[in-house]
Write a protein that holds these residues in place. Structure first.
Motif, mmCIF file in Angstrom:
data_model
loop_
_atom_site.group_PDB
_atom_site.id
_atom_site.type_symbol
_atom_site.label_atom_id
_atom_site.label_comp_id
_atom_site.label_asym_id
_atom_site.label_seq_id
_atom_site.Cartn_x
_atom_site.Cartn_y
_atom_site.Cartn_z
ATOM 1 N N TYR A 72 5.544 -32.796 3.662
ATOM 2 C CA TYR A 72 4.543 -32.232 2.759
ATOM 3 C C TYR A 72 5.192 -31.268 1.771
ATOM 4 C CZ TYR A 72 4.443 -28.892 6.727
ATOM 5 O OH TYR A 72 4.774 -28.043 7.760
ATOM 6 N N ARG A 73 4.553 -31.219 0.589
ATOM 7 C CA ARG A 73 4.931 -30.221 -0.401
ATOM 8 C C ARG A 73 4.465 -28.888 0.148
ATOM 9 N NH1 ARG A 73 8.784 -31.369 -3.337
ATOM 10 N NH2 ARG A 73 8.166 -29.852 -4.891
ATOM 11 N N PHE A 74 5.273 -27.858 -0.003
ATOM 12 C CA PHE A 74 4.975 -26.540 0.534
ATOM 13 C C PHE A 74 4.992 -25.506 -0.588
ATOM 14 C CE2 PHE A 74 6.668 -22.499 2.195
ATOM 15 C CZ PHE A 74 5.638 -22.161 3.060
ATOM 16 N N ALA A 75 3.982 -24.642 -0.608
ATOM 17 C CA ALA A 75 3.887 -23.569 -1.603
ATOM 18 C C ALA A 75 3.960 -24.155 -3.005
ATOM 19 C CB ALA A 75 4.961 -22.507 -1.365
ATOM 20 N N GLU A 76 3.068 -25.096 -3.258
ATOM 21 C CA GLU A 76 3.121 -25.866 -4.503
ATOM 22 C C GLU A 76 3.075 -25.013 -5.766
ATOM 23 O OE1 GLU A 76 1.212 -30.130 -3.902
ATOM 24 O OE2 GLU A 76 -0.198 -28.532 -3.381
ATOM 25 N N THR A 77 2.378 -23.895 -5.739
ATOM 26 C CA THR A 77 2.235 -23.101 -6.957
ATOM 27 C C THR A 77 3.346 -22.074 -7.148
ATOM 28 O OG1 THR A 77 0.784 -21.560 -5.799
ATOM 29 C CG2 THR A 77 -0.279 -23.379 -6.995
ATOM 30 N N THR A 78 4.192 -21.894 -6.136
ATOM 31 C CA THR A 78 5.265 -20.897 -6.258
ATOM 32 C C THR A 78 6.631 -21.525 -5.999
ATOM 33 O OG1 THR A 78 4.842 -20.207 -3.974
ATOM 34 C CG2 THR A 78 3.802 -18.896 -5.715
ATOM 35 N N LEU A 79 6.919 -21.884 -4.765
ATOM 36 C CA LEU A 79 8.226 -22.459 -4.429
ATOM 37 C C LEU A 79 8.313 -23.935 -4.766
ATOM 38 C CD1 LEU A 79 8.959 -20.862 -0.952
ATOM 39 C CD2 LEU A 79 9.917 -20.222 -3.171
ATOM 40 N N ASN A 80 7.237 -24.657 -4.486
ATOM 41 C CA ASN A 80 7.172 -26.108 -4.706
ATOM 42 C C ASN A 80 8.345 -26.826 -4.039
ATOM 43 O OD1 ASN A 80 5.713 -28.302 -5.645
ATOM 44 N ND2 ASN A 80 6.954 -28.467 -7.485
ATOM 45 N N THR A 81 8.468 -26.608 -2.734
ATOM 46 C CA THR A 81 9.517 -27.239 -1.945
ATOM 47 C C THR A 81 8.908 -28.345 -1.082
ATOM 48 O OG1 THR A 81 9.253 -25.579 -0.207
ATOM 49 C CG2 THR A 81 10.929 -25.144 -1.886
ATOM 50 N N THR A 82 9.755 -29.068 -0.378
ATOM 51 C CA THR A 82 9.286 -30.125 0.519
ATOM 52 C C THR A 82 9.821 -29.861 1.919
ATOM 53 O OG1 THR A 82 9.233 -31.758 -1.263
ATOM 54 C CG2 THR A 82 9.299 -32.609 1.002
ATOM 55 N N ILE A 83 8.915 -29.944 2.903
ATOM 56 C CA ILE A 83 9.269 -29.821 4.308
ATOM 57 C C ILE A 83 9.088 -31.191 4.944
ATOM 58 C CG2 ILE A 83 8.631 -28.804 6.528
ATOM 59 C CD1 ILE A 83 7.701 -26.313 4.933
ATOM 60 N N THR A 84 10.122 -31.679 5.609
ATOM 61 C CA THR A 84 10.061 -32.965 6.299
ATOM 62 C C THR A 84 10.440 -32.755 7.759
ATOM 63 O OG1 THR A 84 10.679 -34.127 4.274
ATOM 64 C CG2 THR A 84 10.900 -35.347 6.362
ATOM 65 N N GLN A 112 15.672 -16.082 -2.686
ATOM 66 C CA GLN A 112 15.213 -15.240 -1.578
ATOM 67 C C GLN A 112 14.541 -16.098 -0.508
ATOM 68 O OE1 GLN A 112 12.408 -12.191 -2.694
ATOM 69 N NE2 GLN A 112 12.496 -11.227 -0.692
ATOM 70 N N ALA A 113 13.712 -17.045 -0.921
ATOM 71 C CA ALA A 113 13.034 -17.924 0.038
ATOM 72 C C ALA A 113 14.057 -18.768 0.796
ATOM 73 C CB ALA A 113 12.027 -18.817 -0.683
ATOM 74 N N TYR A 114 15.032 -19.313 0.089
ATOM 75 C CA TYR A 114 16.072 -20.129 0.715
ATOM 76 C C TYR A 114 16.829 -19.321 1.773
ATOM 77 C CZ TYR A 114 20.377 -22.871 1.132
ATOM 78 O OH TYR A 114 21.438 -23.582 1.622
ATOM 79 N N ASP A 115 17.242 -18.127 1.405
ATOM 80 C CA ASP A 115 17.986 -17.287 2.346
ATOM 81 C C ASP A 115 17.123 -16.887 3.542
ATOM 82 O OD1 ASP A 115 20.211 -17.450 0.690
ATOM 83 O OD2 ASP A 115 19.855 -15.488 -0.249
ATOM 84 N N GLY A 116 15.891 -16.460 3.283
ATOM 85 C CA GLY A 116 15.000 -16.030 4.352
ATOM 86 C C GLY A 116 14.600 -17.161 5.276
ATOM 87 N N MET A 117 14.254 -18.304 4.706
ATOM 88 C CA MET A 117 13.839 -19.436 5.526
ATOM 89 C C MET A 117 15.026 -20.032 6.270
ATOM 90 S SD MET A 117 10.960 -21.145 3.100
ATOM 91 C CE MET A 117 9.268 -20.697 3.423
#
Length: 142
Positions: A72-84, A112-117
């Protein structure tokens, strides 16, 4: 050298894929190990995850292969990343592979999100294992 914008974590869970799948796709169980939200394994389903201090994050399911893959697409309005989430049967358990992609490493928020997650996902997977271990019936074959 090109830096990857992907986080990959994997964990062996001594539970059948059906049990792991249920923990990934049942909203009540999902809330116990990660975040509350109306997640459903249906392509196109839109839902919001309550990420506490990080706010409500809109998501959309993009891929489902029953008991094998949920994306699923995650945090579409800010990060707009994909989690599988990929489930691979292994012996009497499941090897769960989490792939979190598409971080914009050129933006401060994306970095910041990449490092934190990257630091946080292993702990989330540990909580998932804990929920599976404390939920009756998860150790039995469906």
């Amino acid at each position: 050298m090109t830096e990857s914008n992907t986080i990959t974590c994997e964990k062996f869970l001594p539970h059948h894929p059906a049990a792991v799948w249920k923990a990934l796709t049942d909203p009540d169980l999902h809330a116990r190990w990660w975040a509350a939200g109306d997640i459903r394994p249906v392509v196109g389903h839109r839902f919001t995850l309550d990420m506490g201090n990080f706010g409500s994050q809109p998501c959309e399911v993009t891929e489902v292969h029953d008991q094998r893959i949920l994306a699923y697409r995650f945090a579409e309005t800010t990060l707009n990343t994909t989690i599988t989430w990929t489930l691979n049967p292994e012996g009497e358990g499941t090897r769960l592979v989490l792939t979190h992609t598409d971080f914009d490493l050129d933006s401060p928020m994306g970095r910041q999100a990449y490092d934190g997650m990257g630091r946080g996902w292993p702990h989330v997977l540990d909580r998932l294992e804990g929920v599976l271990g404390e939920t009756p019936g998860f150790d039995e074959e469906p």
